[in-house]
Design an enzyme around this catalytic site. Structure first.
Site, PDB file in Angstrom:
ATOM      1  N   HIS A 209       0.822  -1.212   0.000  1.00 40.14           N
ATOM      2  CA  HIS A 209       0.000   0.000   0.000  1.00 40.14           C
ATOM      3  C   HIS A 209       0.852   1.257   0.000  1.00 40.14           C
ATOM      4  O   HIS A 209       2.080   1.213   0.158  1.00 40.14           O
ATOM      5  CB  HIS A 209      -0.959  -0.007   1.197  1.00 40.14           C
ATOM      6  N   CYS A 225       3.097  -5.211   6.601  1.00 40.92           N
ATOM      7  CA  CYS A 225       2.696  -4.772   5.270  1.00 40.92           C
ATOM      8  C   CYS A 225       3.895  -4.176   4.527  1.00 40.92           C
ATOM      9  O   CYS A 225       4.879  -3.762   5.133  1.00 40.92           O
ATOM     10  CB  CYS A 225       1.572  -3.746   5.356  1.00 40.92           C
TER      11      CYS A 225
END
Length: 251
Positions: A209, A225
């Site tokens: 992301h 992440c």
């Protein structure tokens, strides 16, 4: 909580994750990042690690047909999408930083043995590669998991979202009481795009992301992440479809 059937994902032991402790977060946040020539010198090691992951998954029956059955040419043929009015508005509200030339995305010789159309994350070097035909790859600089949150394995892009809402999982809320649901926009930690990583049909809760903290890119700071600059995640998301295989390797 990570679904129990994700046997392809392995959290690294503390002593392995501890290798990241030698990477200090400098006050200037100006890393001595590996140059292209240094990256080339590590190519054979990265190829070996990627080959090991792919071979292990094949022997274990873990390679997803969804991630490998479509023509690779579909992934890299399209040009990056133009910014939408929403992109321009939200990006204008975010911190503006001077680009570090060491962090610029670029086309390089493919240091992996992954086929074209594969995303390979070298977590230790904090580099992400999108492999291309003719043994080339687009290289991006990323932020990866901090101590105790490093992982490796093979997953795939289950879905994509522009300026997604963020719902922190219960485990994160227990660690950080300030973490709360945030609508998509300039204050959202997922930034401009999110690629949701799946395995065996289940959401792993890991994402590739963007960010609302551009200074963190290139650091081992996330909860697992893969974090990119907003410009880079917009570029990457425009190039890869759902089903794209993602291989995360670590020393």
């Amino acid at each position: 909580m990570i679904p129990e059937n994700l046997d392809r994902l392995r959290l690294l032991p503390e002593e392995q994750a501890g290798r990241l402790r030698s990477v200090a977060v400098s006050a200037s946040r100006d890393l001595e990042y590996p140059s292209l020539s240094q990256s080339k010198s590590k190519a054979s090691d990265l190829q070996a690690r990627v080959s090991f992951v792919v071979a292990a998954l094949a022997l274990g029956g873990c390679v997803s047909e969804t991630a490998t059955s479509r023509p690779e040419a579909q992934i890299v043929a399209q040009a990056p999408a133009a910014l939408s009015h929403r992109d321009v508005h939200f990006l204008s509200l975010m911190p503006q930083v001077r680009p570090n030339p060491l962090y610029a995305r670029m086309v390089v010789d493919n240091p992996t043995q992954a086929p074209p159309g594969t995303i390979v994350v070298d977590a230790q070097q904090r580099l992400l590669y999108l492999t291309l035909p003719d043994r080339k790859a687009i290289r991006y600089v990323v932020a990866t998991g901090r101590d105790g949150f490093a992982w490796r394995g093979s997953v795939y892009v289950g879905r994509k979202a522009d300026w997604p809402d963020w719902t922190p999982p219960p485990e994160m809320r227990s660690r950080d009481p300030m973490a709360r649901w945030t609508a998509g926009g300039a204050e959202n930690p997922l930034g401009a795009r999110a690629l949701y990583l799946y395995a065996n049909g289940a959401d792993t809760l890991y994402r590739i992301h963007g960010t609302n903290d551009p200074f963190s890119v290139g650091m081992p700071v996330s909860s697992g992440c893969i974090r990119m600059s907003n410009a880079d995640i917009i570029d990457l998301a425009s190039r890869v479809p759902n089903g794209t295989r993602v291989i995360v390797v670590h020393a």
